[in-house]
Design a protein around this motif. Structure first.
Motif, short mmCIF file in Angstrom:
data_model
loop_
_atom_site.label_atom_id
_atom_site.label_comp_id
_atom_site.label_asym_id
_atom_site.label_seq_id
_atom_site.Cartn_x
_atom_site.Cartn_y
_atom_site.Cartn_z
N GLY A 70 44.63 -9.84 7.25
CA GLY A 70 43.45 -10.42 7.86
C GLY A 70 42.38 -10.81 6.85
N ARG A 71 42.74 -10.87 5.57
CA ARG A 71 41.75 -11.17 4.53
C ARG A 71 41.59 -12.68 4.36
N PRO A 72 40.36 -13.14 4.18
CA PRO A 72 40.11 -14.57 4.01
C PRO A 72 40.38 -15.01 2.58
N ILE A 73 40.56 -16.32 2.39
CA ILE A 73 40.81 -16.85 1.06
C ILE A 73 40.06 -18.18 0.88
N THR A 74 39.86 -18.53 -0.38
CA THR A 74 39.36 -19.85 -0.77
C THR A 74 40.46 -20.48 -1.62
N PRO A 112 32.39 -22.55 -2.46
CA PRO A 112 31.96 -22.06 -1.15
C PRO A 112 31.34 -20.66 -1.22
N ASP A 113 30.35 -20.44 -0.38
CA ASP A 113 29.68 -19.14 -0.30
C ASP A 113 30.69 -18.07 0.09
N TRP A 120 37.91 -25.40 -1.75
CA TRP A 120 36.98 -25.64 -2.86
C TRP A 120 37.48 -26.88 -3.56
N MET A 121 36.81 -28.00 -3.33
CA MET A 121 37.26 -29.28 -3.84
C MET A 121 36.91 -29.44 -5.32
N PHE A 143 42.59 -18.69 -4.55
CA PHE A 143 43.82 -19.21 -5.12
C PHE A 143 43.49 -20.44 -5.93
N ILE A 144 43.89 -20.45 -7.18
CA ILE A 144 43.79 -21.64 -8.01
C ILE A 144 45.21 -21.96 -8.45
#
Length: 165
Positions: A103-107, A144-145, A130-131, A160-161
């Motif tokens: 349930g963890r969020p990601i960017t 993003p915040d 994240w553009m 994630f990159i």
């Protein structure tokens, strides 16, 4: 234009406005990590010779530990810091399965593999994009915040990159 980007990507890739690009009469899918050229015959011959010298009556390791160890040695780092898989899709699905269960969020830095978007939606994973800039560089001002209560729940989000290019 950033010299590093210009020297790494062909002008056809840099000028592309689509994930599918025509290069020298052939098409490559930029989001599938395809090369715009074939592997040299010398490399193909060395791989074929190495395959012919191995036993074919045994299944290869499904985990790829031997390959990970060899890559780690080559990079002068522990093999358990390397993950090898038959393709990015397998790694992406494994990572996103963890985030779906936890349930963890990601960017996710974008542009990236199209599978991130597909599986985040499929698994119901809270994510933000994240553009990168038009020069394919990271812009910290547009990051993003990540603070609890912004869009994310109180858990620590992950980033994630990855690069399909």
């Amino acid at each position: 234009m950033n010299n590093a980007i210009g020297s790494f990507f062909t002008s056809a890739v840099l000028d592309s406005t689509s994930r599918i690009t025509n290069i020298d009469g052939g098409y490559i899918c930029l989001d599938k990590n395809e090369l715009p050229f074939d592997i040299p015959d010398e490399v193909k011959s060395r791989v074929a010779l190495a395959l012919c010298q191995r036993e074919w009556c045994r299944y290869p390791s499904a985990g790829g530990e031997e390959v990970e160890h060899l890559i780690g040695e080559w990079l002068d780092m522990p093999g358990d810091c390397v993950v090898a898989a038959p393709g990015a899709a397998q790694i992406i699905v494994s990572l996103l399965s963890y985030f779906a269960l936890s349930g963890r969020p990601i960017t996710i830095a974008q542009p990236s593999y199209s599978l991130f978007n597909y599986y985040c939606k499929t698994y119901g994973i809270n994510y933000r994009r994240w553009m990168l800039t038009t020069q394919l560089e990271y812009d910290l001002d547009s990051f993003p915040d990540q603070s609890p209560g912004s869009v994310y729940p109180p858990q620590q989000p992950h980033l994630f990159i990855s690069s399909p290019c």
